[in-house]
Design a protein around this motif. Structure first.
Motif, PDB file in Angstrom:
ATOM      1  N   ALA A  35       0.873  -1.185   0.000  1.00  0.00           N
ATOM      2  CA  ALA A  35       0.000   0.000   0.000  1.00  0.00           C
ATOM      3  C   ALA A  35       0.906   1.230   0.000  1.00  0.00           C
ATOM      4  N   THR A  53       0.540   6.004   4.696  1.00  0.00           N
ATOM      5  CA  THR A  53      -0.229   4.837   4.289  1.00  0.00           C
ATOM      6  C   THR A  53      -0.782   4.229   5.562  1.00  0.00           C
ATOM      7  N   SER A  54      -1.420   3.077   5.466  1.00  0.00           N
ATOM      8  CA  SER A  54      -2.016   2.450   6.642  1.00  0.00           C
ATOM      9  C   SER A  54      -1.945   0.939   6.526  1.00  0.00           C
ATOM     10  N   GLY A  59      -7.915   2.302   6.737  1.00  0.00           N
ATOM     11  CA  GLY A  59      -6.837   3.263   6.577  1.00  0.00           C
ATOM     12  C   GLY A  59      -7.400   4.660   6.672  1.00  0.00           C
ATOM     13  N   VAL A  61      -7.622   8.441   5.456  1.00  0.00           N
ATOM     14  CA  VAL A  61      -7.397   9.187   4.218  1.00  0.00           C
ATOM     15  C   VAL A  61      -7.948  10.604   4.384  1.00  0.00           C
ATOM     16  N   ARG A  72     -10.170   0.749   1.824  1.00  0.00           N
ATOM     17  CA  ARG A  72      -9.207   0.539   0.748  1.00  0.00           C
ATOM     18  C   ARG A  72      -8.317   1.766   0.553  1.00  0.00           C
ATOM     19  N   HIS A  73      -7.113   1.500   0.093  1.00  0.00           N
ATOM     20  CA  HIS A  73      -6.147   2.531  -0.280  1.00  0.00           C
ATOM     21  C   HIS A  73      -6.740   3.391  -1.403  1.00  0.00           C
ATOM     22  N   GLN A  75      -5.607   4.023  -4.143  1.00  0.00           N
ATOM     23  CA  GLN A  75      -5.367   3.366  -5.429  1.00  0.00           C
ATOM     24  C   GLN A  75      -6.214   2.117  -5.614  1.00  0.00           C
ATOM     25  N   TRP A  79      -5.883  -2.604   2.488  1.00  0.00           N
ATOM     26  CA  TRP A  79      -4.735  -2.336   3.344  1.00  0.00           C
ATOM     27  C   TRP A  79      -4.130  -3.660   3.821  1.00  0.00           C
ATOM     28  N   CYS A 102      -6.678   0.060  12.841  1.00  0.00           N
ATOM     29  CA  CYS A 102      -5.901   0.870  11.892  1.00  0.00           C
ATOM     30  C   CYS A 102      -4.543   1.174  12.485  1.00  0.00           C
TER      31      CYS A 102
END
Length: 200
Positions: A35, A53-54, A59, A61, A72-73, A75, A79, A102
């Motif tokens: 990630a 990141t996480s 995660g 954001v 989700r990341h 992208q 995670w 997290c």
């Protein structure tokens, strides 16, 4: 190891020895490979100076839609799991039975900062925030639960652990500066800060 308290935030100096720190950095390389680090953007459209990141179920954001947790990341990938070494620290110091959902991974370059803020995107403020410092020293500033009150500062060094809990769970806090080259843990300098939280 002598515990210190900064406006109610507990700091455990040198909680992780050098070998444990290096092993945790290797764990984080795998997290970043799965990630990638990214520059979050504030709701006002300003790019933060830290990259992050996480790991875990969620995660953290930030973008034009505001601050929040996502499964989700940005992208699109899930995670990766929280490293076991980080979880071990949580279970040793958190004082709660729940596991974190997290693990936020912040990377600070020499010039990165983090403004005074509260960690209040979580559902249950009875659950602590546990922070692990790796790499270069950082000047950690802690205020009260109301913005603009008196603050106190302490240098966080590689291997230190901080716990925001109880009355200090919602304390305003931030990083004023990083002391470049103060640690040899990271080959290219900089600081990594892990913060573990229960989200929902």
């Amino acid at each position: 190891m002598t515990e210190i308290t900064v406006n109610g935030v507990r700091v455990l100096p040198g909680f992780l020895d050098e070998g444990e720190q290096r092993a945790l950095v290797e764990d984080l390389r795998a997290v970043v490979a799965a990630a990638p680090l990214f520059h979050p953007v504030t709701a006002r459209g300003k790019s933060m100076s830290v990259r992050l990141t996480s790991a875990g179920d969620y995660g953290w954001v930030s973008d034009r839609r505001g601050y929040r947790y996502e499964a989700r990341h940005p992208q699109g990938m899930p995670w990766p799991p929280i490293p076991e070494r980080a979880l071990r620290v949580w279970h040793q110091v958190s004082g709660v039975g729940r596991a974190p959902q997290c693990c936020l991974v912040n990377f600070y370059s020499d010039t990165a900062r983090m403004g005074m803020h509260q960690d209040r995107d979580e559902a249950d403020f009875d659950m602590p925030v546990v922070s692990i410092s790796l790499g270069d020293e950082a000047l950690f500033r802690v205020g009260g639960v109301v913005r603009g009150g008196p603050t106190k500062s302490v240098w966080l060094r590689s291997g230190d652990v901080a716990i925001l809990s109880g009355e200090a769970r919602l304390a305003f806090h931030g990083i004023d500066r990083v002391k470049a080259g103060s640690s040899t843990l990271l080959p290219k300098r900089g600081r990594i800060n892990l913060t573990m939280r229960v989200v929902d």
